[in-house]
Motif scaffolding. Sequence first.
Motif, PDB file in Angstrom:
ATOM      1  N   ASP A 146     -14.869 -10.913  22.706  1.00 49.80           N
ATOM      2  CA  ASP A 146     -15.608 -10.252  23.790  1.00 49.80           C
ATOM      3  C   ASP A 146     -16.822  -9.511  23.239  1.00 49.80           C
ATOM      4  O   ASP A 146     -17.926  -9.582  23.792  1.00 49.80           O
ATOM      5  N   ILE A 147     -16.615  -8.786  22.138  1.00 50.75           N
ATOM      6  CA  ILE A 147     -17.684  -7.978  21.547  1.00 50.75           C
ATOM      7  C   ILE A 147     -18.830  -8.866  21.071  1.00 50.75           C
ATOM      8  O   ILE A 147     -20.006  -8.603  21.344  1.00 50.75           O
ATOM      9  N   ILE A 148     -18.501  -9.930  20.368  1.00 51.72           N
ATOM     10  CA  ILE A 148     -19.537 -10.784  19.789  1.00 51.72           C
ATOM     11  C   ILE A 148     -20.248 -11.591  20.872  1.00 51.72           C
ATOM     12  O   ILE A 148     -21.472 -11.779  20.821  1.00 51.72           O
ATOM     13  N   SER A 149     -19.518 -12.031  21.880  1.00 53.71           N
ATOM     14  CA  SER A 149     -20.164 -12.818  22.944  1.00 53.71           C
ATOM     15  C   SER A 149     -21.143 -11.965  23.747  1.00 53.71           C
ATOM     16  O   SER A 149     -22.256 -12.413  24.064  1.00 53.71           O
ATOM     17  N   VAL A 150     -20.782 -10.729  24.068  1.00 55.54           N
ATOM     18  CA  VAL A 150     -21.714  -9.879  24.825  1.00 55.54           C
ATOM     19  C   VAL A 150     -22.866  -9.436  23.938  1.00 55.54           C
ATOM     20  O   VAL A 150     -24.006  -9.308  24.399  1.00 55.54           O
ATOM     21  N   SER A 151     -22.607  -9.242  22.651  1.00 56.77           N
ATOM     22  CA  SER A 151     -23.691  -8.880  21.730  1.00 56.77           C
ATOM     23  C   SER A 151     -24.743  -9.972  21.676  1.00 56.77           C
ATOM     24  O   SER A 151     -25.953  -9.700  21.664  1.00 56.77           O
ATOM     25  N   ALA A 152     -24.297 -11.229  21.645  1.00 57.18           N
ATOM     26  CA  ALA A 152     -25.240 -12.354  21.619  1.00 57.18           C
ATOM     27  C   ALA A 152     -26.120 -12.354  22.863  1.00 57.18           C
ATOM     28  O   ALA A 152     -27.322 -12.656  22.781  1.00 57.18           O
ATOM     29  N   ARG A 153     -25.548 -12.000  24.000  1.00 58.97           N
ATOM     30  CA  ARG A 153     -26.337 -11.974  25.237  1.00 58.97           C
ATOM     31  C   ARG A 153     -27.272 -10.770  25.299  1.00 58.97           C
ATOM     32  O   ARG A 153     -28.329 -10.819  25.935  1.00 58.97           O
ATOM     33  N   LEU A 154     -26.904  -9.695  24.634  1.00 57.27           N
ATOM     34  CA  LEU A 154     -27.760  -8.503  24.602  1.00 57.27           C
ATOM     35  C   LEU A 154     -28.978  -8.696  23.710  1.00 57.27           C
ATOM     36  O   LEU A 154     -30.045  -8.127  23.964  1.00 57.27           O
ATOM     37  N   LEU A 155     -28.837  -9.504  22.660  1.00 57.84           N
ATOM     38  CA  LEU A 155     -29.884  -9.625  21.649  1.00 57.84           C
ATOM     39  C   LEU A 155     -30.984 -10.612  22.041  1.00 57.84           C
ATOM     40  O   LEU A 155     -30.717 -11.634  22.661  1.00 57.84           O
ATOM     41  N   GLN A 156     -32.193 -10.298  21.626  1.00 61.61           N
ATOM     42  CA  GLN A 156     -33.274 -11.272  21.693  1.00 61.61           C
ATOM     43  C   GLN A 156     -33.173 -12.191  20.476  1.00 61.61           C
ATOM     44  O   GLN A 156     -32.430 -11.909  19.532  1.00 61.61           O
ATOM     45  N   THR A 157     -33.885 -13.297  20.490  1.00 62.35           N
ATOM     46  CA  THR A 157     -33.911 -14.184  19.333  1.00 62.35           C
ATOM     47  C   THR A 157     -34.397 -13.399  18.106  1.00 62.35           C
ATOM     48  O   THR A 157     -35.423 -12.716  18.174  1.00 62.35           O
ATOM     49  N   GLY A 158     -33.653 -13.488  17.023  1.00 60.73           N
ATOM     50  CA  GLY A 158     -33.977 -12.731  15.822  1.00 60.73           C
ATOM     51  C   GLY A 158     -33.384 -11.342  15.799  1.00 60.73           C
ATOM     52  O   GLY A 158     -33.476 -10.648  14.779  1.00 60.73           O
ATOM     53  N   GLY A 159     -32.782 -10.908  16.901  1.00 55.15           N
ATOM     54  CA  GLY A 159     -32.124  -9.602  16.942  1.00 55.15           C
ATOM     55  C   GLY A 159     -30.874  -9.592  16.078  1.00 55.15           C
ATOM     56  O   GLY A 159     -30.264 -10.629  15.824  1.00 55.15           O
ATOM     57  N   ARG A 160     -30.471  -8.399  15.637  1.00 54.08           N
ATOM     58  CA  ARG A 160     -29.398  -8.266  14.665  1.00 54.08           C
ATOM     59  C   ARG A 160     -28.149  -7.630  15.269  1.00 54.08           C
ATOM     60  O   ARG A 160     -28.237  -6.663  16.020  1.00 54.08           O
ATOM     61  N   LEU A 161     -26.992  -8.163  14.892  1.00 52.21           N
ATOM     62  CA  LEU A 161     -25.693  -7.574  15.212  1.00 52.21           C
ATOM     63  C   LEU A 161     -25.074  -7.078  13.918  1.00 52.21           C
ATOM     64  O   LEU A 161     -24.878  -7.848  12.975  1.00 52.21           O
ATOM     65  N   CYS A 162     -24.766  -5.779  13.848  1.00 48.86           N
ATOM     66  CA  CYS A 162     -24.144  -5.188  12.660  1.00 48.86           C
ATOM     67  C   CYS A 162     -22.786  -4.616  13.044  1.00 48.86           C
ATOM     68  O   CYS A 162     -22.676  -3.810  13.972  1.00 48.86           O
ATOM     69  N   MET A 163     -21.755  -5.052  12.298  1.00 45.60           N
ATOM     70  CA  MET A 163     -20.383  -4.648  12.583  1.00 45.60           C
ATOM     71  C   MET A 163     -19.655  -4.298  11.297  1.00 45.60           C
ATOM     72  O   MET A 163     -20.040  -4.739  10.210  1.00 45.60           O
ATOM     73  N   CYS A 164     -18.594  -3.510  11.438  1.00 38.14           N
ATOM     74  CA  CYS A 164     -17.652  -3.319  10.341  1.00 38.14           C
ATOM     75  C   CYS A 164     -16.285  -3.785  10.816  1.00 38.14           C
ATOM     76  O   CYS A 164     -16.003  -3.829  12.009  1.00 38.14           O
ATOM     77  N   ARG A 207     -29.451 -13.353  15.591  1.00 34.94           N
ATOM     78  CA  ARG A 207     -29.436 -14.273  16.721  1.00 34.94           C
ATOM     79  C   ARG A 207     -30.347 -15.479  16.472  1.00 34.94           C
ATOM     80  O   ARG A 207     -31.544 -15.331  16.199  1.00 34.94           O
ATOM     81  N   CYS A 208     -29.762 -16.682  16.526  1.00 34.64           N
ATOM     82  CA  CYS A 208     -30.484 -17.953  16.398  1.00 34.64           C
ATOM     83  C   CYS A 208     -31.263 -18.055  15.089  1.00 34.64           C
ATOM     84  O   CYS A 208     -32.380 -18.592  15.059  1.00 34.64           O
ATOM     85  N   ALA A 209     -30.681 -17.578  13.997  1.00 36.14           N
ATOM     86  CA  ALA A 209     -31.346 -17.622  12.689  1.00 36.14           C
ATOM     87  C   ALA A 209     -30.867 -18.828  11.890  1.00 36.14           C
ATOM     88  O   ALA A 209     -29.866 -19.468  12.213  1.00 36.14           O
TER      89      ALA A 209
END
Length: 244
Positions: A146-164, A207-209
């Motif tokens: 759930d977290i990763i799927s919504v993060s992908a939709r929040l990000l623009q192309t080239g946007g970064r998701l950082c998690m621990c 995103r999309c890298a």
Amino acid sequence: MDQSIKREPIGEGKFLYVSPHHTFGTDAVLLKHFAKARKNDKAVDLGTGCGIIAFLMLRDGNCQEVYGVDISNEAIELAKMTKQDFGFEKFIPVLSDLKNLKGKVPFGCNTLVTCNPPYKAPGAGIKNPDGVKSVARHEVECTLEDIISVSARLLQTGGRLCMCQRPERLAEMMDLMRKYKVEPKRLRLVCKCVGQAPWLVLLEGKRCANTALTIEPTLYVEDGNGNFSEEMIDIYGSYKEAYL
């Protein structure tokens, strides 16, 4: 004010309101440091809790704005108090289940998403009888997917998701990032000290890298004498005196 609510210093004359349910640990501080927020970032902090990651980024003069999302009313009220009392005008609190964010947070235009997620998968370990703490530690209200799927939709192309996350879930986390077109780009392991297995992993996806993963040097929390390492002291920075 509720006597259980305390103020924690975060440096630069700023404080953060915390409660027994919503406080923060070393992992959140390390994630903020790893995320390397920039001045022009438009950021979303999922499961923001007391807002530690968001407020540390803003304290350092980074981000045009940070949406702090949490399903807990108590957490959002704490974050609102911190925003009001310490001038964090660029923080936008959002009370919501992250699976129902449409219309509450802009999609497809954010440059950074951070998340310190529940570490326990469904059915793993003994659930805390305290419902609020259980949500924070176990995948009760949302899953890693759930977290990763919504993060992908929040990000623009080239946007970064950082998690621990805990090391045993690294492969799962990387697989899910790729499923939602967030390519793993940076990985760092965190160990208590030299010779011990890692207790935390820090992972950045873009995103999309293109495919290309950089493995950064291991971060050691302690030196050989049981004290904080020099890097940890640097990470704690301007409020290190309150914690070290």
